[in-house]
Motif scaffolding. Sequence first.
Motif, PDB file in Angstrom:
ATOM      1  N   VAL A 107       0.844  -1.203   0.000  1.00  0.00           N
ATOM      2  CA  VAL A 107       0.000   0.000   0.000  1.00  0.00           C
ATOM      3  C   VAL A 107       0.876   1.249   0.000  1.00  0.00           C
ATOM      4  N   LEU A 108       0.475   2.259  -0.772  1.00  0.00           N
ATOM      5  CA  LEU A 108       1.141   3.561  -0.809  1.00  0.00           C
ATOM      6  C   LEU A 108       0.309   4.557  -0.024  1.00  0.00           C
ATOM      7  N   THR A 109       0.905   5.177   0.994  1.00  0.00           N
ATOM      8  CA  THR A 109       0.176   6.123   1.832  1.00  0.00           C
ATOM      9  C   THR A 109       0.856   7.482   1.808  1.00  0.00           C
ATOM     10  N   GLY A 110       0.118   8.518   2.252  1.00  0.00           N
ATOM     11  CA  GLY A 110       0.671   9.863   2.376  1.00  0.00           C
ATOM     12  C   GLY A 110       1.450  10.014   3.673  1.00  0.00           C
ATOM     13  N   LEU A 111       2.102  11.178   3.820  1.00  0.00           N
ATOM     14  CA  LEU A 111       2.938  11.423   4.995  1.00  0.00           C
ATOM     15  C   LEU A 111       2.153  11.341   6.287  1.00  0.00           C
ATOM     16  N   ALA A 112       0.878  11.752   6.246  1.00  0.00           N
ATOM     17  CA  ALA A 112       0.070  11.804   7.465  1.00  0.00           C
ATOM     18  C   ALA A 112      -0.821  10.576   7.621  1.00  0.00           C
ATOM     19  N   GLU A 113      -0.550   9.514   6.839  1.00  0.00           N
ATOM     20  CA  GLU A 113      -1.464   8.366   6.826  1.00  0.00           C
ATOM     21  C   GLU A 113      -0.763   7.058   7.186  1.00  0.00           C
ATOM     22  N   GLU A 114       0.272   7.097   7.981  1.00  0.00           N
ATOM     23  CA  GLU A 114       0.991   5.871   8.303  1.00  0.00           C
ATOM     24  C   GLU A 114       0.101   4.872   9.037  1.00  0.00           C
ATOM     25  N   SER A 115      -0.816   5.374   9.843  1.00  0.00           N
ATOM     26  CA  SER A 115      -1.741   4.471  10.545  1.00  0.00           C
ATOM     27  C   SER A 115      -2.623   3.714   9.562  1.00  0.00           C
ATOM     28  N   ALA A 116      -2.949   4.372   8.427  1.00  0.00           N
ATOM     29  CA  ALA A 116      -3.740   3.689   7.408  1.00  0.00           C
ATOM     30  C   ALA A 116      -2.949   2.541   6.787  1.00  0.00           C
ATOM     31  N   GLY A 117      -1.627   2.744   6.637  1.00  0.00           N
ATOM     32  CA  GLY A 117      -0.788   1.672   6.124  1.00  0.00           C
ATOM     33  C   GLY A 117      -0.774   0.473   7.052  1.00  0.00           C
ATOM     34  N   LEU A 118      -0.669   0.717   8.351  1.00  0.00           N
ATOM     35  CA  LEU A 118      -0.704  -0.376   9.323  1.00  0.00           C
ATOM     36  C   LEU A 118      -2.039  -1.108   9.274  1.00  0.00           C
ATOM     37  N   ALA A 119      -3.129  -0.334   9.133  1.00  0.00           N
ATOM     38  CA  ALA A 119      -4.449  -0.961   9.040  1.00  0.00           C
ATOM     39  C   ALA A 119      -4.557  -1.811   7.784  1.00  0.00           C
ATOM     40  N   ALA A 120      -3.926  -1.357   6.690  1.00  0.00           N
ATOM     41  CA  ALA A 120      -3.958  -2.131   5.445  1.00  0.00           C
ATOM     42  C   ALA A 120      -3.222  -3.458   5.608  1.00  0.00           C
ATOM     43  N   VAL A 121      -2.098  -3.439   6.308  1.00  0.00           N
ATOM     44  CA  VAL A 121      -1.364  -4.682   6.565  1.00  0.00           C
ATOM     45  C   VAL A 121      -2.221  -5.635   7.396  1.00  0.00           C
ATOM     46  N   ALA A 122      -2.919  -5.095   8.388  1.00  0.00           N
ATOM     47  CA  ALA A 122      -3.817  -5.922   9.198  1.00  0.00           C
ATOM     48  C   ALA A 122      -4.950  -6.493   8.358  1.00  0.00           C
ATOM     49  N   ALA A 123      -5.318  -5.780   7.274  1.00  0.00           N
ATOM     50  CA  ALA A 123      -6.420  -6.227   6.409  1.00  0.00           C
ATOM     51  C   ALA A 123      -5.966  -7.189   5.328  1.00  0.00           C
ATOM     52  N   GLY A 124      -4.653  -7.469   5.257  1.00  0.00           N
ATOM     53  CA  GLY A 124      -4.197  -8.466   4.290  1.00  0.00           C
ATOM     54  C   GLY A 124      -3.088  -8.040   3.373  1.00  0.00           C
ATOM     55  N   ALA A 125      -2.721  -6.738   3.376  1.00  0.00           N
ATOM     56  CA  ALA A 125      -1.583  -6.305   2.573  1.00  0.00           C
ATOM     57  C   ALA A 125      -0.288  -6.846   3.180  1.00  0.00           C
ATOM     58  N   GLN A 126       0.746  -6.980   2.330  1.00  0.00           N
ATOM     59  CA  GLN A 126       2.020  -7.505   2.823  1.00  0.00           C
ATOM     60  C   GLN A 126       2.925  -6.415   3.408  1.00  0.00           C
ATOM     61  N   ASP A 127       2.748  -5.153   2.977  1.00  0.00           N
ATOM     62  CA  ASP A 127       3.595  -4.061   3.470  1.00  0.00           C
ATOM     63  C   ASP A 127       2.970  -2.740   3.067  1.00  0.00           C
ATOM     64  N   TYR A 128       3.546  -1.629   3.567  1.00  0.00           N
ATOM     65  CA  TYR A 128       3.131  -0.298   3.125  1.00  0.00           C
ATOM     66  C   TYR A 128       4.359   0.591   3.006  1.00  0.00           C
ATOM     67  N   LEU A 129       4.257   1.556   2.120  1.00  0.00           N
ATOM     68  CA  LEU A 129       5.309   2.543   1.901  1.00  0.00           C
ATOM     69  C   LEU A 129       4.707   3.932   1.988  1.00  0.00           C
ATOM     70  N   VAL A 130       5.455   4.869   2.595  1.00  0.00           N
ATOM     71  CA  VAL A 130       5.004   6.249   2.709  1.00  0.00           C
ATOM     72  C   VAL A 130       5.587   7.045   1.545  1.00  0.00           C
ATOM     73  N   LYS A 131       4.726   7.648   0.750  1.00  0.00           N
ATOM     74  CA  LYS A 131       5.175   8.426  -0.405  1.00  0.00           C
ATOM     75  C   LYS A 131       6.097   9.559   0.057  1.00  0.00           C
ATOM     76  N   GLY A 132       7.179   9.766  -0.690  1.00  0.00           N
ATOM     77  CA  GLY A 132       8.105  10.840  -0.368  1.00  0.00           C
ATOM     78  C   GLY A 132       9.169  10.455   0.624  1.00  0.00           C
ATOM     79  N   ARG A 133       9.054   9.284   1.240  1.00  0.00           N
ATOM     80  CA  ARG A 133      10.051   8.843   2.220  1.00  0.00           C
ATOM     81  C   ARG A 133      10.800   7.588   1.765  1.00  0.00           C
ATOM     82  N   VAL A 134      10.684   7.252   0.513  1.00  0.00           N
ATOM     83  CA  VAL A 134      11.210   5.982   0.031  1.00  0.00           C
ATOM     84  C   VAL A 134      12.349   6.219  -0.949  1.00  0.00           C
TER      85      VAL A 134
END
Length: 420
Positions: A107-134
């Motif tokens: 999952v690709l998330t915004g700078l202020a949405e890291e919690s959404a990335g964690l929720a996506a992993v809990a929902a079945g995604a394998q990982d998340y990346l924060v745009k602009g920090r990669v």
Amino acid sequence: MLPTQHGPAGVRVAPGSGTVGGAAWAWQEPSVLLIEDDEADALLVEELVADCAPGMRLTWVRSLTEARDVLATAAPDCVLLDLHLPDSHGLEGVARVRRYADVAVVVLTGLAEESAGLAAVAAGAQDYLVKGRVEAELFGRAVRYAIQRKLAEQAAAALQAGQLRAEENRRLERGLLPTPLLRDAAGHLEVVARYLPGREQALLGGDFYDVVQTPDGSVHALIGDVSGHGPDEAALGVGLRIAWRTLVVSGATGARQVSTLEEILVAERTGEQIFATLTSLELLPDGHSARVVRAGHPGMLLRTGDGVDWVEVPGGPALGVLPGGMGRWPVQDISLPDDAGVVLFTDGLFEGRTGPGRERLGEHGLLQLARAAAALPAEAFVDELIGRAEALAEDYGGLADDVAVLHLRWHRQPRGNKES
């Protein structure tokens, strides 16, 4: 910027560029589907892909609707998913991608949405990346790790499914291969049963047998084979065996018994191409005679002293082959010499290949093996018969079909030596 290739409408495809020592890694490049409606963010991902080594093959679409069409054609190794798309928002996108294909999701998330990335992993995604920090190295590692985690999940799921199938097969096998129901407290009856699964299929086959002794002292034996392999065929074999035991206990024998079994097969089978062969044998209490009904099944071996003969009485068709009510199964009486043994088996015992062409052991070859082992006691005889058939087929694929063998022998006083 990475040059792009045109795919389907609205889809842009970018080739990977990873090389090591001048040698292309194209054979190792994972395929990645980017689902992103913002062109600036998509160009950022393309630049990350361009800087990755080894490279990736990137396909870009702007919506989940477009992604569904791509996923239906060929599933990539990984999906990069933006959580804010024109036709989906938040975790709904993760759920839809997982419905469309069983692939790794990052999952690709915004700078202020890291919690959404964690929720996506809990929902079945394998990982998340924060745009602009990669950076490119982290990006490539995250994608490759996500793919490997997904593969590990799939392997674990397949292992669990295999274990469940194995347990189901064990339950079905117990139904196909029961404990004989005997009343012979004096031990006059010797029963040896063996079952060997075929090598060419992982699923349980439809070979079955049973032995039941009724209150009058008669011993009824059954051996049969449902065509095909798999849980449906095995379950049908279990049903036929249980029905046969019920019929024997209730007093139904001979042609009536077999015609009832055919009715059950026709009612329960999953397709008209399914049929079954069987032999039903009744050893009479005197120990010197038997009644046989054969429905499309191979003959049997008759052991007398140190000799073995092939006995194939007239019979009727396999169950389920002829239209309802047309089958006829005559009952044949045979005489048994003193201390004779009867050996019933399924055709897997003699259908193994014994040469590079179409050469098989066959009925004649099986009889020769039996005669070579004629002097052995019952258990050793059966094990030697199966072992020799296996050895002859070993270099040509082994015994492809299941094998069931049933050896029965009365140990009675000779007719001329009965006590007065």
